[in-house]
Motif scaffolding. Structure first.
Motif, PDB file in Angstrom:
ATOM      1  N   LEU A  59      50.138  41.051   2.484  1.00  0.00           N
ATOM      2  CA  LEU A  59      49.344  42.186   3.501  1.00  0.00           C
ATOM      3  C   LEU A  59      50.848  41.808   4.386  1.00  0.00           C
ATOM      4  O   LEU A  59      51.446  40.872   5.273  1.00  0.00           O
ATOM      5  CB  LEU A  59      48.424  41.889   5.004  1.00  0.00           C
ATOM      6  N   VAL A  60      51.709  43.163   4.104  1.00  0.00           N
ATOM      7  CA  VAL A  60      52.920  43.166   5.467  1.00  0.00           C
ATOM      8  C   VAL A  60      53.132  44.433   6.380  1.00  0.00           C
ATOM      9  O   VAL A  60      52.216  45.534   5.843  1.00  0.00           O
ATOM     10  CB  VAL A  60      54.638  43.685   4.233  1.00  0.00           C
ATOM     11  N   GLY A  61      53.535  44.146   6.924  1.00  0.00           N
ATOM     12  CA  GLY A  61      53.642  45.666   8.074  1.00  0.00           C
ATOM     13  C   GLY A  61      54.563  45.835   8.435  1.00  0.00           C
ATOM     14  O   GLY A  61      55.692  45.319   8.874  1.00  0.00           O
ATOM     15  N   ILE A 111      60.356  37.338   8.808  1.00  0.00           N
ATOM     16  CA  ILE A 111      60.879  39.177   8.825  1.00  0.00           C
ATOM     17  C   ILE A 111      61.285  39.436   7.161  1.00  0.00           C
ATOM     18  O   ILE A 111      62.226  38.232   6.905  1.00  0.00           O
ATOM     19  CB  ILE A 111      61.318  39.382   9.668  1.00  0.00           C
ATOM     20  N   ALA A 112      61.166  39.997   6.439  1.00  0.00           N
ATOM     21  CA  ALA A 112      61.905  40.325   5.530  1.00  0.00           C
ATOM     22  C   ALA A 112      61.757  41.948   5.566  1.00  0.00           C
ATOM     23  O   ALA A 112      61.737  43.068   5.977  1.00  0.00           O
ATOM     24  CB  ALA A 112      60.170  39.840   4.097  1.00  0.00           C
ATOM     25  N   ASN A 115      51.520  42.153  13.094  1.00  0.00           N
ATOM     26  CA  ASN A 115      51.369  43.948  13.352  1.00  0.00           C
ATOM     27  C   ASN A 115      50.779  44.752  12.571  1.00  0.00           C
ATOM     28  O   ASN A 115      50.766  46.250  11.958  1.00  0.00           O
ATOM     29  CB  ASN A 115      53.006  44.287  13.652  1.00  0.00           C
ATOM     30  N   CYS A 116      50.235  44.426  11.788  1.00  0.00           N
ATOM     31  CA  CYS A 116      48.990  44.463  11.061  1.00  0.00           C
ATOM     32  C   CYS A 116      47.565  44.663  11.111  1.00  0.00           C
ATOM     33  O   CYS A 116      46.818  43.594   9.774  1.00  0.00           O
ATOM     34  CB  CYS A 116      49.692  44.411   8.926  1.00  0.00           C
ATOM     35  N   SER A 117      46.843  44.146  12.036  1.00  0.00           N
ATOM     36  CA  SER A 117      45.833  43.887  12.250  1.00  0.00           C
ATOM     37  C   SER A 117      45.018  45.268  11.632  1.00  0.00           C
ATOM     38  O   SER A 117      44.879  45.815  11.183  1.00  0.00           O
ATOM     39  CB  SER A 117      45.357  44.268  13.897  1.00  0.00           C
ATOM     40  N   LEU A 118      43.381  44.528  11.486  1.00  0.00           N
ATOM     41  CA  LEU A 118      43.083  45.519  10.199  1.00  0.00           C
ATOM     42  C   LEU A 118      41.257  45.049  11.041  1.00  0.00           C
ATOM     43  O   LEU A 118      40.553  44.507  11.189  1.00  0.00           O
ATOM     44  CB  LEU A 118      42.654  45.365   8.549  1.00  0.00           C
ATOM     45  N   TYR A 173      56.432  42.949   8.683  1.00  0.00           N
ATOM     46  CA  TYR A 173      56.102  41.454   8.993  1.00  0.00           C
ATOM     47  C   TYR A 173      55.255  40.834   7.435  1.00  0.00           C
ATOM     48  O   TYR A 173      54.650  41.682   7.076  1.00  0.00           O
ATOM     49  CB  TYR A 173      55.587  41.602   9.957  1.00  0.00           C
ATOM     50  N   LEU A 174      55.488  39.801   7.465  1.00  0.00           N
ATOM     51  CA  LEU A 174      54.963  38.938   6.278  1.00  0.00           C
ATOM     52  C   LEU A 174      53.628  37.711   7.300  1.00  0.00           C
ATOM     53  O   LEU A 174      54.299  37.256   8.118  1.00  0.00           O
ATOM     54  CB  LEU A 174      56.291  37.507   5.582  1.00  0.00           C
TER      55      LEU A 174
END
Length: 627
Positions: free
Chosen positions: A431-433, A457-458, A374-377, A469-470
């Motif tokens: 990178l986390v989201g 998941i953290a 869930n952390c696309s760039l 999300y990790l």
């Protein structure tokens, strides 16, 4: 003289200040420009997602709008045969698939495994399944034996549709799948080569109605579309859940972020069982009316010929593809094309400019993402070496972050309050989201296996009590907000464009070697993308038959997962919980001067392992001996 010096210094100081102000102004203008550009893309995609949620749309329903707009336009071109499908033909083919499955009793929520090489039918098959709520399990066509059975089993597939080119692979495991699993073969039909009970798909589809299926499930934008398998740090491949909104989000962010148009022609030589090929690539056809050229497999020698032949304006890549293309002899055709953009990920900064200049490509559309993340760039402003950008002046727009990790264990480092510590510019971090399940852009759908989902998941990452999300990847951010990929955490490494699970390969090799202890890890090779696989094998009696090992390995593992280097040693070190200790092995790598154990190199030209000595080692490092 003193007065002149004083005057000169005054002028110089003022001049320097003017330069500094100008540079700072340009710097901040760039930051604002990138920030608002990225925010605009996110806003546009978010508004579209809300509209689709409100209208209860799905990918097939959006495709229906595309068909209505571009019916007779070419949708797909299969390079293997030159066959062209219009949007209407793709729609009718997928309708036949849907009606056939309905006739056979398949219903909303059922799963059908799709196991075949790239072709236009691949797209029509999963799209047709989606029209009646049947979920496709997109299986890597390189998989064999246990890994193949595992992927079919964990998806609870009621049927397998496979290509005739994979007859042998399916026959090897058919008895392990259970009689209740229906089998359909697509392609050159030979009843003697397919498992008993298998049906030929083409005549069945020819007799199926081509109209929209009468049954229409009450699907939502947040429902499951299909499964894509990813290699994790432990065990066999994991089935990542792709919902309709995720498919749309991934394709739309690329489309709007890199300013594509329906007039573009995209060259897709990536496997369709991956999200890059099937979502980022084919998604532009399904959702936006773009023509997509599908190639069976990547070919470095035919790449630019294909681009020129089909008037492609966008090409897809992974880092390895760029390196393979640069290794080809220079030809006139590589400049005689209409390609304006290369879209993908993994292009090394060291060859970035060379790739652009040699092949006359104005824009590198590098992005970062994973099927389930869930952390696309996206590198929307063509910044050399960057895999994406995140605004430092509008961080709330897209809640992602780099957080500090222990460099040896890769565990998250937390502050006194228990919350993860954000990285400063120039500091590497994972990178986390932030996860917000009711937001389609922030949700995390995870995997079929709940345990695998939990490991990604953290909690208490951005603030106390939240969840994130990790990614498992270490990146570095500059002061402007541009992100640069650094490394991959855990035991997974990337080779030849594929993620390799060390645990999976260790299990397979151990079985082939009569359950010897095997440690698998990735090692860096100068000039090569990713990390090459290396296996340390406990063999105190030196009884391993390398010729037999190679033959057995070729049947059990895809090419990218086969270790390039071997190290034979009396025993491997383990922790108190029987986990292999890999740190020293990684450090030693494949250097004969640092390792007293026997070392071997997989010579692809000979198809066998050869002893690795100092001369061969230097040849590999210099690039003279190709991997």
């Amino acid at each position: 003289n003193d007065k002149v010096s004083s005057c000169s210094c005054s002028v110089a100081t003022q001049y320097s200040q003017n330069i500094i102000v100008t540079v700072c102004s340009l710097h901040f203008n760039n930051i604002f420009s990138c920030s608002f550009s990225a925010a605009g893309v996110l806003l546009q995609v978010k508004m579209n997602v809300r509209r689709h949620l409100k209208n209860k749309n799905t990918v097939p329903k959006i495709f229906a709008e595309t068909v209505a707009r571009y019916g007779d336009k070419t949708a797909l071109i299969f390079e293997g045969t030159g066959e062209k499908w219009t949007f209407r033909q793709l729609d009718e083919y997928s309708n036949r698939v849907a009606n056939l499955l309905l006739e056979r009793g398949f219903k909303d929520g059922d799963v059908v495994a799709l196991f075949m090489e790239n072709r236009s039918q691949y797209v029509g098959l999963w799209l047709g399944m989606a029209k009646i709520g049947v979920e496709a399990a997109l299986i890597n066509f390189n998989l064999r034996l246990e890994a193949l059975v595992h992927c079919v089993t964990i998806s609870n597939a009621k049927a397998v549709v496979f290509g005739s080119e994979l007859n042998e692979a399916v026959s090897e495991v058919h008895s392990l799948m259970g009689r209740e699993v229906q089998m359909f073969c697509s392609g050159d039909w030979d009843p003697k080569r397919v498992p008993r009970g298998t049906e030929c798909l083409e005549p069945l589809l020819d007799n199926a109605p081509s109209h929209l299926p009468i049954f229409s499930p009450c699907c939502l934008f947040s429902d499951r579309l299909f499964y894509i398998y990813t290699s994790g740090t432990t065990g066999m491949p994991k089935a990542a859940i792709v919902v309709h909104s995720r498919y749309y989000r991934m394709a739309a962010l690329v489309y709007y972020g890199f300013r594509m148009t329906p007039d573009d022609v995209l060259y897709d030589c990536l496997p369709l069982y991956h999200s890059a090929g099937n979502i980022v690539g084919v998604g532009q056809c399904i959702l936006h009316g773009m023509t997509v050229v599908i190639r069976k497999k990547f070919s470095a020698s035919r790449f630019w010929d294909d681009c020129a032949k089909y008037n492609c304006t966008i090409v897809q890549y992974i880092g390895e593809i760029c390196r393979y293309l640069l290794n080809q002899p220079v030809r006139d055709i590589e400049q005689q094309h209409r390609v304006r953009m290369a879209l993908g990920n993994g292009l090394r900064q060291s060859i970035w400019v060379e790739f652009m200049e040699r092949f006359n490509i104005p824009q590198i559309a590098e992005f970062y993402g994973a099927t389930e993340c869930n952390c696309s760039l996206g590198n929307f402003d063509n910044k050399i070496g960057a895999c994406g950008f995140n605004s430092q002046i509008l961080p709330f727009i897209y809640p992602i972050r780099l957080v500090r990790v222990d460099e040896e264990t890769m565990e998250l480092i937390r502050g006194p309050d228990g919350v993860c510590i954000p990285c400063k510019p120039g500091e590497p971090g994972q990178l986390v989201g932030r996860i917000i399940q009711n937001d389609p852009l922030r949700r995390f759908d995870g995997y079929v296996n709940q345990s695998a989902t939990s490991k990604k998941i953290a909690n208490s990452v951005f603030k106390k009590g939240d969840s994130a999300y990790l990614s498992g990847d270490v990146l570095i951010m500059d002061e402007c907000g541009h992100m640069y990929f650094k490394d991959r955490t855990g035991d997974t490494f990337r080779w030849k464009g594929e993620n390799v699970s060390t645990t999976e390969v260790e299990g397979t090799l151990s079985r082939l070697l009569d359950m010897k202890d095997v440690v698998v890890y990735g090692v860096e090779v100068p000039g090569a993308e990713g990390k090459a696989g290396m296996a340390a094998i406990a063999d105190p009696t030196q009884s391993t038959d390398l010729a037999k090992f190679v033959k057995d390995m070729e049947k059990a593992l895809p090419p990218y997962a086969r270790p390039v280097f071997l190290r034979f040693l009396p025993e491997v070190n383990k922790t108190g919980t029987f986990k292999f200790q890999k740190m020293d092995l990684r450090r030693d790598s494949f250097d004969p001067s640092a390792v007293s154990d026997r070392l071997y190199f997989l010579d692809s030209r000979r198809g066998s392992y050869v002893q690795l000595d100092e001369e061969l080692y230097r040849s590999i490092l210099s690039g003279k001996h190709k991997l």
